[in-house]
Design a protein around this motif. Structure first.
Motif, PDB file in Angstrom:
ATOM      1  N   GLN A 197       0.828  -1.194   0.000  1.00  0.00           N
ATOM      2  CA  GLN A 197       0.000   0.000   0.000  1.00  0.00           C
ATOM      3  C   GLN A 197       0.870   1.255   0.000  1.00  0.00           C
ATOM      4  O   GLN A 197       2.056   1.198   0.318  1.00  0.00           O
ATOM      5  CB  GLN A 197      -0.908   0.013   1.236  1.00  0.00           C
ATOM      6  CG  GLN A 197      -1.822  -1.208   1.329  1.00  0.00           C
ATOM      7  CD  GLN A 197      -2.749  -1.136   2.520  1.00  0.00           C
ATOM      8  OE1 GLN A 197      -3.562  -0.217   2.639  1.00  0.00           O
ATOM      9  NE2 GLN A 197      -2.654  -2.104   3.414  1.00  0.00           N
ATOM     10  N   ALA A 198       0.266   2.358  -0.380  1.00  0.00           N
ATOM     11  CA  ALA A 198       0.975   3.637  -0.393  1.00  0.00           C
ATOM     12  C   ALA A 198       0.148   4.676   0.353  1.00  0.00           C
ATOM     13  O   ALA A 198      -1.077   4.583   0.433  1.00  0.00           O
ATOM     14  CB  ALA A 198       1.224   4.094  -1.829  1.00  0.00           C
ATOM     15  N   ARG A 199       0.849   5.657   0.893  1.00  0.00           N
ATOM     16  CA  ARG A 199       0.186   6.727   1.628  1.00  0.00           C
ATOM     17  C   ARG A 199      -0.362   7.790   0.673  1.00  0.00           C
ATOM     18  O   ARG A 199       0.235   8.078  -0.361  1.00  0.00           O
ATOM     19  CB  ARG A 199       1.157   7.380   2.607  1.00  0.00           C
ATOM     20  CG  ARG A 199       1.623   6.490   3.746  1.00  0.00           C
ATOM     21  CD  ARG A 199       2.744   7.162   4.530  1.00  0.00           C
ATOM     22  NE  ARG A 199       3.906   7.413   3.679  1.00  0.00           N
ATOM     23  CZ  ARG A 199       4.796   8.369   3.904  1.00  0.00           C
ATOM     24  NH1 ARG A 199       4.651   9.190   4.924  1.00  0.00           N
ATOM     25  NH2 ARG A 199       5.823   8.521   3.096  1.00  0.00           N
ATOM     26  N   CYS A 200      -1.477   8.362   1.050  1.00  0.00           N
ATOM     27  CA  CYS A 200      -2.140   9.390   0.242  1.00  0.00           C
ATOM     28  C   CYS A 200      -1.180  10.502  -0.176  1.00  0.00           C
ATOM     29  O   CYS A 200      -1.213  10.979  -1.317  1.00  0.00           O
ATOM     30  CB  CYS A 200      -3.311   9.961   1.046  1.00  0.00           C
ATOM     31  SG  CYS A 200      -4.071  11.453   0.382  1.00  0.00           S
ATOM     32  N   ASP A 231      -3.280  12.582   4.885  1.00  0.00           N
ATOM     33  CA  ASP A 231      -1.983  12.256   4.295  1.00  0.00           C
ATOM     34  C   ASP A 231      -1.548  10.820   4.535  1.00  0.00           C
ATOM     35  O   ASP A 231      -0.911  10.197   3.687  1.00  0.00           O
ATOM     36  CB  ASP A 231      -0.891  13.187   4.840  1.00  0.00           C
ATOM     37  CG  ASP A 231      -0.966  14.579   4.247  1.00  0.00           C
ATOM     38  OD1 ASP A 231      -1.882  14.839   3.447  1.00  0.00           O
ATOM     39  OD2 ASP A 231      -0.102  15.414   4.594  1.00  0.00           O
ATOM     40  N   ALA A 232      -1.868  10.286   5.704  1.00  0.00           N
ATOM     41  CA  ALA A 232      -1.415   8.940   6.059  1.00  0.00           C
ATOM     42  C   ALA A 232      -2.386   7.844   5.620  1.00  0.00           C
ATOM     43  O   ALA A 232      -2.103   6.656   5.808  1.00  0.00           O
ATOM     44  CB  ALA A 232      -1.172   8.851   7.562  1.00  0.00           C
ATOM     45  N   ASN A 233      -3.517   8.228   5.026  1.00  0.00           N
ATOM     46  CA  ASN A 233      -4.469   7.218   4.561  1.00  0.00           C
ATOM     47  C   ASN A 233      -3.821   6.337   3.502  1.00  0.00           C
ATOM     48  O   ASN A 233      -3.074   6.813   2.646  1.00  0.00           O
ATOM     49  CB  ASN A 233      -5.720   7.876   3.988  1.00  0.00           C
ATOM     50  CG  ASN A 233      -6.553   8.567   5.051  1.00  0.00           C
ATOM     51  OD1 ASN A 233      -6.270   8.460   6.238  1.00  0.00           O
ATOM     52  ND2 ASN A 233      -7.584   9.289   4.622  1.00  0.00           N
ATOM     53  N   LEU A 234      -4.137   5.050   3.561  1.00  0.00           N
ATOM     54  CA  LEU A 234      -3.491   4.083   2.667  1.00  0.00           C
ATOM     55  C   LEU A 234      -4.413   3.617   1.553  1.00  0.00           C
ATOM     56  O   LEU A 234      -5.637   3.534   1.720  1.00  0.00           O
ATOM     57  CB  LEU A 234      -3.037   2.858   3.470  1.00  0.00           C
ATOM     58  CG  LEU A 234      -1.995   3.106   4.561  1.00  0.00           C
ATOM     59  CD1 LEU A 234      -1.839   1.860   5.425  1.00  0.00           C
ATOM     60  CD2 LEU A 234      -0.669   3.506   3.948  1.00  0.00           C
ATOM     61  N   SER A 235      -3.807   3.306   0.423  1.00  0.00           N
ATOM     62  CA  SER A 235      -4.532   2.713  -0.700  1.00  0.00           C
ATOM     63  C   SER A 235      -3.657   1.612  -1.296  1.00  0.00           C
ATOM     64  O   SER A 235      -2.439   1.778  -1.397  1.00  0.00           O
ATOM     65  CB  SER A 235      -4.840   3.762  -1.766  1.00  0.00           C
ATOM     66  OG  SER A 235      -5.568   3.186  -2.835  1.00  0.00           O
TER      67      SER A 235
END
Length: 318
Positions: A197-200, A231-235
């Motif tokens: 996953q990556a951070r927003c 900012d720290a939300n993951l996708s």
């Protein structure tokens, strides 16, 4: 007598040369005698960690990449700051992003209990990356071993050598070439983004500003990555099969669904489009090339012989 002395000198010289040559070589059987349980010990710990959290497989794979691109595969990323140097953990590409340190600590502790001072932290990271890929359905490969650990780290090199998620194609190619890796290696290694996953904060600009992006895909990702905040939300880097190591990453690129700007750069009308197409339609080729590229990456400037040390604690020098 002279002939005998000459022969003895030549023999001694050959032995010295062979010894020096072997110091610079990695071997898959490096621990066969000194720590025969090394590989199984690493595998057991990685298996447990990934069973607890599948995302950890991607994190351990990334940890290896971020280690190797900074002065070689020497375990430097694991070092905490000291009074004499600032470590790599707080570098831009690593801070609040790189994970898996505790898993490496666990593995090191177990190895120290069975064969103290033998297995390097750099090798542990390398083996763990391979085992992580296998656990999520990816290819396996024989890992050359014998790396030793650095006694220092470089914050500045970590900030300069690791490619940014906003990199364009030429920047990516140059960054990998600087490490002795080919464009083919770069494309194959990028396939690691089929998991994780990556951070927003690292893909916000792409989903709001890039034009080479599928609109429905961008809209779906924006739900968890607004223009402000989060900012720290993951996708997931691969929305389709985020915890399976497969070739969907390349299929996504062909559909303009790469999450990072640097991902989509591989399929954007440039020289790497053909290879992306090949990997998207032939998973066997991707798996084979990925395994080869991982060995190539693991061979970046290892410390061997008497260089460096074998740390007893991966977070600090002996």
């Amino acid at each position: 007598m002279k002939t005998t002395s000459l022969f003895a000198c030549i023999t001694a010289l050959l032995i010295i040369l062979c010894f020096r040559g072997s110091n610079g070589q990695l071997s898959s059987t490096f621990y066969a005698t000194s720590c025969p349980s090394a590989l199984s010990t690493v595998k057991a710990a990685v298996t447990a960690a990934v069973a607890k959290e599948k995302r950890m497989a991607a994190s351990l794979l990334r940890l290896h990449f971020h280690d190797c691109f900074v002065n070689g595969c020497d375990g430097s990323i694991l070092l905490n700051d000291t009074s004499t140097f600032t470590g790599e953990k707080t570098a831009g590409p690593n801070a609040n992003s790189v994970r898996g340190y505790e898993v490496i600590d666990t593995i090191k502790s177990r190895l120290e209990a069975v064969c103290s001072g033998v297995v390097s932290c750099a090798d542990i990271v390398t083996i763990a990356a391979r085992d992580s890929v296998v656990l999520l359905g990816g290819p396996t490969w024989t890992v050359p071993l014998g790396r030793r650990d650095s006694t220092t780290a470089s914050l500045s090199t970590a900030n300069s050598n690791l490619p940014s998620p906003s990199s364009d194609l030429s920047t990516l190619i140059s960054a990998f070439q600087a490490q002795g890796l080919s464009t083919k290696d770069m494309i194959a290694l990028s396939g690691a983004h089929t998991i994780g996953q990556a951070r927003c904060t690292v893909f916000r600009s792409r989903i709001f500003n890039d034009t080479n992006i599928d609109s429905a895909f961008a809209t779906s990702v924006k739900a968890n990555c607004p223009s402000n905040g989060g900012d720290a939300n993951l996708s997931p880097l691969d929305l389709v099969t985020p915890t399976v190591f497969d070739n969907n990453y390349y299929k996504n690129l062909r559909s303009k669904k790469g999450l990072l700007h640097s991902d989509q750069a591989l399929f954007n009308g440039g020289s790497t489009d053909a290879m992306v197409t090949t990997y998207s339609t032939n998973p066997t080729t991707f798996f084979s090339d990925f395994a080869t590229a991982m060995v190539n990456m693991g061979n970046i400037s290892p410390l061997t012989g008497t260089s460096g040390e074998v740390r007893t604690d991966c977070r600090k020098t002996n």
